[in-house]
Design an enzyme around this catalytic site. Structure first.
Site, PDB file in Angstrom:
ATOM      1  CG  ASN A   1      64.125  -2.839 -34.078  1.00  0.00           C
ATOM      2  OD1 ASN A   1      64.008  -3.508 -33.057  1.00  0.00           O
ATOM      3  ND2 ASN A   1      63.783  -1.556 -34.130  1.00  0.00           N
TER       4      ASN A   1
ATOM      5  CE  LYS B   1      61.610   2.868 -33.062  1.00  0.00           C
ATOM      6  NZ  LYS B   1      60.901   2.131 -34.099  1.00  0.00           N
TER       7      LYS B   1
ATOM      8  CB  SER C   1      51.126   5.756 -38.118  1.00  0.00           C
ATOM      9  OG  SER C   1      51.485   5.053 -36.968  1.00  0.00           O
TER      10      SER C   1
ATOM     11  CG  PHE D   1      59.032  -7.289 -29.216  1.00  0.00           C
ATOM     12  CD1 PHE D   1      58.754  -6.097 -29.851  1.00  0.00           C
ATOM     13  CD2 PHE D   1      60.044  -7.291 -28.240  1.00  0.00           C
ATOM     14  CE1 PHE D   1      59.445  -4.936 -29.545  1.00  0.00           C
ATOM     15  CE2 PHE D   1      60.746  -6.136 -27.928  1.00  0.00           C
ATOM     16  CZ  PHE D   1      60.439  -4.959 -28.569  1.00  0.00           C
TER      17      PHE D   1
ATOM     18  CB  SER E   1      58.644  -2.084 -27.471  1.00  0.00           C
ATOM     19  OG  SER E   1      57.322  -2.581 -27.323  1.00  0.00           O
TER      20      SER E   1
ATOM     21  CB  THR F   1      60.444   8.617 -30.334  1.00  0.00           C
ATOM     22  OG1 THR F   1      59.132   8.897 -30.861  1.00  0.00           O
ATOM     23  CG2 THR F   1      61.082   9.876 -29.911  1.00  0.00           C
ATOM     24  CG  ASN F   2      59.122   2.303 -30.126  1.00  0.00           C
ATOM     25  OD1 ASN F   2      57.982   2.073 -30.513  1.00  0.00           O
ATOM     26  ND2 ASN F   2      60.055   1.386 -30.063  1.00  0.00           N
TER      27      ASN F   2
ATOM     28  CG  ASN G   1      53.137  -2.685 -26.642  1.00  0.00           C
ATOM     29  OD1 ASN G   1      52.361  -2.123 -25.869  1.00  0.00           O
ATOM     30  ND2 ASN G   1      53.347  -2.261 -27.881  1.00  0.00           N
ATOM     31  CB  THR G   2      58.611  -6.120 -24.115  1.00  0.00           C
ATOM     32  OG1 THR G   2      58.221  -6.607 -25.401  1.00  0.00           O
ATOM     33  CG2 THR G   2      59.459  -7.182 -23.424  1.00  0.00           C
TER      34      THR G   2
ATOM     35  CB  THR H   1      61.500  -5.693 -32.506  1.00  0.00           C
ATOM     36  OG1 THR H   1      61.666  -4.284 -32.513  1.00  0.00           O
ATOM     37  CG2 THR H   1      62.393  -6.271 -31.426  1.00  0.00           C
TER      38      THR H   1
ATOM     39  CG  ASN I   1      62.686  -1.638 -29.813  1.00  0.00           C
ATOM     40  OD1 ASN I   1      62.573  -0.638 -29.112  1.00  0.00           O
ATOM     41  ND2 ASN I   1      61.648  -2.314 -30.253  1.00  0.00           N
TER      42      ASN I   1
ATOM     43  CG  ASN J   1      51.717  -1.424 -31.515  1.00  0.00           C
ATOM     44  OD1 ASN J   1      52.267  -2.423 -31.045  1.00  0.00           O
ATOM     45  ND2 ASN J   1      52.361  -0.276 -31.690  1.00  0.00           N
ATOM     46  NE  ARG J   2      45.916  -4.952 -25.729  1.00  0.00           N
ATOM     47  CZ  ARG J   2      44.819  -4.180 -25.771  1.00  0.00           C
ATOM     48  NH1 ARG J   2      44.955  -2.857 -25.669  1.00  0.00           N
ATOM     49  NH2 ARG J   2      43.631  -4.712 -25.880  1.00  0.00           N
TER      50      ARG J   2
ATOM     51  CG  LEU K   1      54.507  -2.196 -42.177  1.00  0.00           C
ATOM     52  CD1 LEU K   1      54.024  -0.768 -42.441  1.00  0.00           C
ATOM     53  CD2 LEU K   1      54.841  -2.847 -43.497  1.00  0.00           C
TER      54      LEU K   1
END
Ligand SMILES: Cc1cc2nc3c(=O)[nH]c(=O)nc-3n(C[C@H](O)[C@H](O)[C@H](O)COP(=O)(O)O)c2cc1C
Length: 334
Positions: free
Chosen positions: A136, A214, A316, A112, A172, A242-243, A174-175, A83, A169, A108-109, A61
């Protein structure tokens, strides 16, 4: 109250615009002494740190630590920023953030997007906050996953003196290939190297900063067992469970439900809490757990505690329920 009035306006804006606007308004309101929330004290000692209450802000956030004081004013027991990666990076192309209000969910994508570790440190130095701050850390998208350890080391060394605890982390979605660090030799190498450096830094600075991992909710029983063994072997100080999830259960037929990225909010609650309970069973109280995923009301915070979490985090739920979620969770937890 204020949030329920502002929510329809914010929800009429594109999600990322609403996010930026909310944080900048919060910062302005904080500066003039508005938007402060008193939350009952409920101290918890975890990882050798005394937390004023067990409800924290989850990572993502405030990626750059640019809003620490304003967020702290809402009454969180701890704040996790990041992160962060060694170098600044733009993240994925927009749009990359999607609200699914029918399911109280977000996909979300972001990838980072952040201003880099040096800027984060400047922001932390500028903040007045004296509470519990988690930082993080992650890897840059263009660093090959085989060299990921070097990115985590750069961040670990740079943030060491500014963090109450440091989160690694590796979860994620998205990486590219980041989650491959959750298994096999990649995990062993990462934890062994970071633990060794943490102990050297503790010696150098005469100050021990706990290291926390994480993980994702999309883990098999064998994955959980392996990760738990590794955490014990390398004496990692804590685990965040969790993530976001890759699952689309609960949103597949809703608008944006099939967007690529990580799903958070109400639909991740069961999966994330089952994962938490499985880790609690494997770790048997030897490593403290931080429960996150799908907390939208106090009862879910309590459920995370009953599944084995000492602390919880929310993201969220801040979007759908607003800041009143913080005292709700604190009051519901025992
Ligand atoms: C928009 C968005 C960005 C996020 N960014 C990060 C991040 O940078 N690092 C991280 O560890 N988790 C990140 N997360 C995951 C959250 O910290 C949290 O683990 C997840 O959303 C589940 O909790 P929730 O259901 O309360 O949102 C992000 C989540 C969202 C919705």
């Amino acid at each position: 109250m204020l949030y329920s009035l502002a929510r329809p306006l914010l929800f009429s804006l594109a999600p990322e615009r609403a996010h930026e606007l909310t944080l900048s308004l919060l910062k302005k309101a904080h500066k003039v002494g508005a938007m402060r929330q008193d939350v009952a004290a409920k101290p918890v000692t975890c990882m050798g740190i005394e937390f004023p209450n067990p409800v924290g802000l989850a990572a993502g956030l405030d990626k750059n630590g640019a809003y620490i004081d304003a967020l702290a004013g809402l009454g969180f027991g701890f704040i996790e920023i990041g992160t962060i990666t060694p170098r600044p990076q733009a993240g994925n192309p927009k749009p990359r953030l999607f609200r699914i209000p029918e399911a109280k969910a977000i996909i979300n994508r972001m990838g980072f997007n952040n201003d880099g570790v040096d800027q984060l440190i400047e922001n932390v130095k500028a903040a007045k906050f004296k509470g519990i701050l988690g930082i993080n850390i992650g890897k840059n998208a263009d660093t090959p996953v085989d060299d990921a350890v070097s990115d985590y080391l750069i961040c670990l060394e740079k943030v060491y003196n500014y963090a109450s605890y440091i989160t690694v982390n590796i979860s994620s979605p998205n990486t590219k290939n980041l989650r491959s660090l959750q298994s096999g030799h990649a995990l062993t190498d990462l934890l062994e190297t970071l633990k060794k450096r943490q102990l050297e830094l503790a010696e150098e600075h005469k100050h021990y900063v706990p290291l926390v991992l994480k993980v994702a909710p999309d883990l098999s029983e064998q994955d959980i067992q392996f990760i738990a063994d590794q955490l014990l072997q390398f004496k990692i100080d804590g685990l965040i469970v969790t993530n976001t999830t890759l699952s689309r259960d609960g949103v597949e037929n809703l608008p944006y439900g099939n967007e690529t990225g990580g799903l958070s909010g109400a639909p991740v609650f069961e999966k994330s809490t089952a994962c938490l309970a499985a880790f609690a069973q494997q770790l048997n109280g030897q490593i403290p757990l931080i429960g996150v995923g799908g907390i939208l009301a106090g009862e879910q915070a309590l459920a995370k505690q009953q599944a084995g979490a000492m602390l919880v985090q929310i993201y969220s739920g801040m979007i759908y329920t607003g800041p009143s979620l913080i005292p709700d969770c604190v009051n519901a937890m025992t």
